[in-house]
Scaffold this motif. Structure first.
Motif, PDB file in Angstrom:
ATOM      1  N   ASN A  12       0.833  -1.208   0.000  1.00  0.00           N
ATOM      2  CA  ASN A  12       0.000   0.000   0.000  1.00  0.00           C
ATOM      3  C   ASN A  12       0.865   1.254   0.000  1.00  0.00           C
ATOM      4  N   GLN A  13       1.928   1.232   0.784  1.00  0.00           N
ATOM      5  CA  GLN A  13       2.821   2.392   0.809  1.00  0.00           C
ATOM      6  C   GLN A  13       3.461   2.607  -0.566  1.00  0.00           C
ATOM      7  N   ALA A  14       3.939   1.502  -1.168  1.00  0.00           N
ATOM      8  CA  ALA A  14       4.588   1.614  -2.482  1.00  0.00           C
ATOM      9  C   ALA A  14       3.621   2.151  -3.531  1.00  0.00           C
ATOM     10  N   ALA A  15       2.351   1.707  -3.454  1.00  0.00           N
ATOM     11  CA  ALA A  15       1.361   2.184  -4.426  1.00  0.00           C
ATOM     12  C   ALA A  15       1.078   3.671  -4.230  1.00  0.00           C
ATOM     13  N   SER A  16       0.966   4.123  -2.987  1.00  0.00           N
ATOM     14  CA  SER A  16       0.700   5.544  -2.721  1.00  0.00           C
ATOM     15  C   SER A  16       1.877   6.410  -3.154  1.00  0.00           C
ATOM     16  N   ILE A  17       3.087   5.935  -2.869  1.00  0.00           N
ATOM     17  CA  ILE A  17       4.275   6.701  -3.268  1.00  0.00           C
ATOM     18  C   ILE A  17       4.393   6.754  -4.780  1.00  0.00           C
ATOM     19  N   ALA A  18       4.086   5.646  -5.450  1.00  0.00           N
ATOM     20  CA  ALA A  18       4.149   5.626  -6.920  1.00  0.00           C
ATOM     21  C   ALA A  18       3.151   6.598  -7.525  1.00  0.00           C
ATOM     22  N   SER A  19       1.952   6.671  -6.944  1.00  0.00           N
ATOM     23  CA  SER A  19       0.949   7.623  -7.450  1.00  0.00           C
ATOM     24  C   SER A  19       1.423   9.057  -7.256  1.00  0.00           C
ATOM     25  N   TYR A  20       2.007   9.342  -6.093  1.00  0.00           N
ATOM     26  CA  TYR A  20       2.518  10.687  -5.827  1.00  0.00           C
ATOM     27  C   TYR A  20       3.649  11.021  -6.794  1.00  0.00           C
ATOM     28  N   ALA A  21       4.558  10.055  -7.033  1.00  0.00           N
ATOM     29  CA  ALA A  21       5.690  10.295  -7.927  1.00  0.00           C
ATOM     30  C   ALA A  21       5.215  10.583  -9.349  1.00  0.00           C
ATOM     31  N   GLU A  22       4.211   9.835  -9.785  1.00  0.00           N
ATOM     32  CA  GLU A  22       3.705  10.049 -11.143  1.00  0.00           C
ATOM     33  C   GLU A  22       3.049  11.419 -11.272  1.00  0.00           C
ATOM     34  N   ALA A  23       2.315  11.824 -10.240  1.00  0.00           N
ATOM     35  CA  ALA A  23       1.628  13.117 -10.287  1.00  0.00           C
ATOM     36  C   ALA A  23       2.607  14.281 -10.218  1.00  0.00           C
ATOM     37  N   GLU A  24       3.710  14.117  -9.482  1.00  0.00           N
ATOM     38  CA  GLU A  24       4.656  15.212  -9.291  1.00  0.00           C
ATOM     39  C   GLU A  24       5.835  15.152 -10.257  1.00  0.00           C
ATOM     40  N   GLY A  25       5.878  14.154 -11.133  1.00  0.00           N
ATOM     41  CA  GLY A  25       6.933  14.085 -12.129  1.00  0.00           C
ATOM     42  C   GLY A  25       8.234  13.460 -11.641  1.00  0.00           C
ATOM     43  N   PHE A  26       8.174  12.651 -10.572  1.00  0.00           N
ATOM     44  CA  PHE A  26       9.366  11.954 -10.080  1.00  0.00           C
ATOM     45  C   PHE A  26       9.508  10.605 -10.768  1.00  0.00           C
ATOM     46  N   GLU A  27      10.749  10.159 -10.903  1.00  0.00           N
ATOM     47  CA  GLU A  27      11.022   8.804 -11.382  1.00  0.00           C
ATOM     48  C   GLU A  27      11.648   8.010 -10.226  1.00  0.00           C
ATOM     49  N   ILE A  28      11.017   6.922  -9.856  1.00  0.00           N
ATOM     50  CA  ILE A  28      11.524   6.098  -8.754  1.00  0.00           C
ATOM     51  C   ILE A  28      12.643   5.213  -9.285  1.00  0.00           C
ATOM     52  N   VAL A  29      13.836   5.378  -8.722  1.00  0.00           N
ATOM     53  CA  VAL A  29      15.006   4.624  -9.188  1.00  0.00           C
ATOM     54  C   VAL A  29      15.451   3.564  -8.176  1.00  0.00           C
ATOM     55  N   LYS A  30      15.006   3.674  -6.925  1.00  0.00           N
ATOM     56  CA  LYS A  30      15.441   2.718  -5.915  1.00  0.00           C
ATOM     57  C   LYS A  30      14.490   2.756  -4.726  1.00  0.00           C
ATOM     58  N   SER A  31      14.328   1.612  -4.061  1.00  0.00           N
ATOM     59  CA  SER A  31      13.454   1.521  -2.887  1.00  0.00           C
ATOM     60  C   SER A  31      14.230   0.950  -1.706  1.00  0.00           C
ATOM     61  N   TYR A  32      13.967   1.517  -0.539  1.00  0.00           N
ATOM     62  CA  TYR A  32      14.563   1.026   0.707  1.00  0.00           C
ATOM     63  C   TYR A  32      13.417   0.570   1.613  1.00  0.00           C
ATOM     64  N   VAL A  33      13.509  -0.665   2.102  1.00  0.00           N
ATOM     65  CA  VAL A  33      12.392  -1.275   2.834  1.00  0.00           C
ATOM     66  C   VAL A  33      12.896  -1.824   4.164  1.00  0.00           C
ATOM     67  N   ASP A  34      12.117  -1.589   5.221  1.00  0.00           N
ATOM     68  CA  ASP A  34      12.347  -2.222   6.531  1.00  0.00           C
ATOM     69  C   ASP A  34      11.106  -3.036   6.859  1.00  0.00           C
ATOM     70  N   ALA A  35      11.104  -4.304   6.438  1.00  0.00           N
ATOM     71  CA  ALA A  35       9.946  -5.174   6.643  1.00  0.00           C
ATOM     72  C   ALA A  35      10.003  -5.803   8.023  1.00  0.00           C
ATOM     73  N   GLY A  36       8.911  -5.724   8.761  1.00  0.00           N
ATOM     74  CA  GLY A  36       8.838  -6.340  10.076  1.00  0.00           C
ATOM     75  C   GLY A  36       9.737  -5.686  11.100  1.00  0.00           C
ATOM     76  N   ARG A  37      10.022  -4.397  10.939  1.00  0.00           N
ATOM     77  CA  ARG A  37      10.886  -3.668  11.863  1.00  0.00           C
ATOM     78  C   ARG A  37      10.119  -2.521  12.495  1.00  0.00           C
ATOM     79  N   SER A  38      10.344  -2.310  13.779  1.00  0.00           N
ATOM     80  CA  SER A  38       9.681  -1.232  14.493  1.00  0.00           C
ATOM     81  C   SER A  38      10.357   0.096  14.179  1.00  0.00           C
ATOM     82  N   GLY A  39       9.553   1.161  14.130  1.00  0.00           N
ATOM     83  CA  GLY A  39      10.091   2.489  13.888  1.00  0.00           C
ATOM     84  C   GLY A  39      10.451   3.230  15.158  1.00  0.00           C
ATOM     85  N   LEU A  40      10.418   2.547  16.316  1.00  0.00           N
ATOM     86  CA  LEU A  40      10.763   3.209  17.575  1.00  0.00           C
ATOM     87  C   LEU A  40      12.251   3.519  17.664  1.00  0.00           C
ATOM     88  N   SER A  41      13.058   2.752  16.942  1.00  0.00           N
ATOM     89  CA  SER A  41      14.496   2.925  17.024  1.00  0.00           C
ATOM     90  C   SER A  41      15.106   2.645  15.662  1.00  0.00           C
TER      91      SER A  41
END
Length: 462
Positions: A12-41
């Protein structure tokens, strides 16, 4: 995302970011993912770490970082940490843009962004408080939160109305989220083993390692069929469930802070089943365990003096002698305290040869050439070589080492080019009447004949 249950969060995050990038004229060249990791630290967030490393190291082939919202950048309890990571990127000419939240570049935008970070951190604090309260309520009701059952117990599922559902095997989970899991005795055989452990430890004064050996000799093994160990016996002795009570609140780990362990007196308990043994016996076991744990208050000098005491009495020091010495740490404690047992020996002024034969002072093994030189030296000193003389010289390595390096002791004698008496006999009989066939025998002191076996050297009448 912080848990595997949010399996669609990344998509869902990737789809929302892709929609934003297309609307604002960005080209996504790389993705960084933290799967199953807490954002507390930032600890354990390999995706974020790689992103910052690429940006700071000048290896980033992009000019903008697109993040869904402030919470996906991190719910840090210190909001300055989130701002710090964002500043590191901006200082290298890489902007951080939040797709779902529009922040202006001015003073007002900075205030709103900071408030969003505070709200993200507060959300985690509120959620943590709710989860802690729910877990404590479940524990007070006698439910278990998960993990394998201790020895002598099993896990059973119960329906919301309190009726028993089924027994859970190792690795199985409850079938419905509305069910609860509780501990129950596994059976009479395991209960008898638990009572035996406490009786031997309290009434007989047996050590945990000795109890493990006794159980293994009797054929009473661990749940999975593996042998008992000292650590497993200790787990049974410390298990509160044997008294029918379930303990909780043993430690706290709030919001990615270091784990804080609480003393036994601060634990909370609830009655969940009939006791397997009396509270008096369990308390006596805990008292003896505290006495044994008190040994760890010994100073390094007291531990070193214990090694000297063993050496004076036995003429040598081994790990088994250390473990058997009353009132002294085990060999593992020496390793954790001094880094190695060999360093403790050196501090005690004991050569390593007093502990393990055929070693240099630094504990390294002798080379093949050094072993052969030692055999030649033995021949020059006594005018002959045989197994008895070899075994009496502790500067030479063990027979196990000789077998690994040369094949057998006879081959080592031949490579050293020293004459030795080593014959073959089809039959011979030891002093107790045991018959052996096809083994190596050799001449020894006073004309005796000796037989070399894995159990040592024995004298035989041929």
């Amino acid at each position: 995302m912080s848990t595997d249950h949010q399996r669609f969060s990344l998509e869902n995050q990737a789809a929302s970011i892709a929609s934003y990038a297309e609307a604002e004229g960005f080209e996504i060249v790389k993705s960084y993912v933290d799967a199953g990791r807490s954002g507390l630290s930032a600890a354990g967030r390999l995706g974020l770490a790689q992103l910052l490393a690429d940006v700071i190291g000048g290896q980033a082939d992009f000019q903008t970082i697109l993040v869904l919202d402030v919470s996906r950048w991190g719910r840090y309890q210190d909001t300055d940490e989130a701002a710090h990571y964002e500043y590191l990127c901006r200082s290298r000419g890489v902007a951080v843009v939040y797709c779902a939240e529009a922040f202006g570049d001015g003073f007002a935008g900075s205030i709103v962004k900071h408030l969003k970070r505070v709200m993200a951190a507060e959300y985690s604090r509120e959620l943590s408080a709710k989860v802690r309260a729910a877990k404590r309520l479940n524990a007070e009701m006698g439910h278990t939160s998960g993990g394998p059952a201790p020895y002598g117990f099993c896990r059973k599922t119960f329906n919301p109305d309190g009726t028993e559902d089924r027994l859970l095997r190792p690795g199985e989970r409850k079938s419905r989220i509305t069910q609860s899991v509780r501990y129950a005795p596994a059976g009479e055989a395991e209960t008898a083993v638990i009572r035996t452990i406490f009786r031997l430890f309290v009434s007989k004064g047996k050590r945990q390692a000795d109890i493990a050996q006794l159980l293994n000799r009797k054929g009473s093994f661990w749940t999975d069929g593996s042998p008992w160990t000292k650590e497993r016996v200790g787990r049974v002795l410390r298990c509160e469930l044997v008294t029918g009570t379930q303990a909780f609140g043993k430690s706290t780990h709030h919001l990615a802070t270091p784990v804080q362990h609480h003393p036994r007196g601060a634990w909370a308990t609830t009655q969940v089943m009939k006791p397997l043994l009396s509270q008096r016996l369990f308390s006596a076991a805990q008292g003896r365990l505290r006495e044994l744990d008190g040994l760890y208050t010994q100073t390094e000098e007291e531990m070193v003096e214990g090694l000297r005491r063993i050496a004076r009495r036995e003429g040598k020091v081994t790990c088994s002698l250390i473990d058997a010495e009353p009132g002294l740490h085990g060999s593992r404690a020496y390793i954790s305290r001094f880094g190695s047992v060999g360093r403790a020996y050196r501090l005690a002024g004991l050569p390593l040869s007093a502990v393990k034969r055929g070693r240099h002072e630094d504990g390294s093994k002798l080379s093949r050439a050094e072993v052969l030189d030692g055999i030649r030296r033995l021949y020059e000193t006594h005018g002959r070589v045989d197994v008895a003389l070899y075994m009496a010289d502790r500067s030479l390595p063990s027979l196990r080492h000789i077998d690994a390096e040369f094949g057998n002791l006879s081959a080592a004698f031949r490579q050293a080019k020293v004459p030795h008496t080593w014959g073959r006999r089809p039959h011979y009989k030891d002093l107790t009447g045991e018959r052996c066939e096809g083994e190596n025998i050799l001449s020894g002191p006073k004309g005796g004949r000796y037989f070399l076996s894995m159990k040592g050297i024995k004298r035989y009448d041929v």
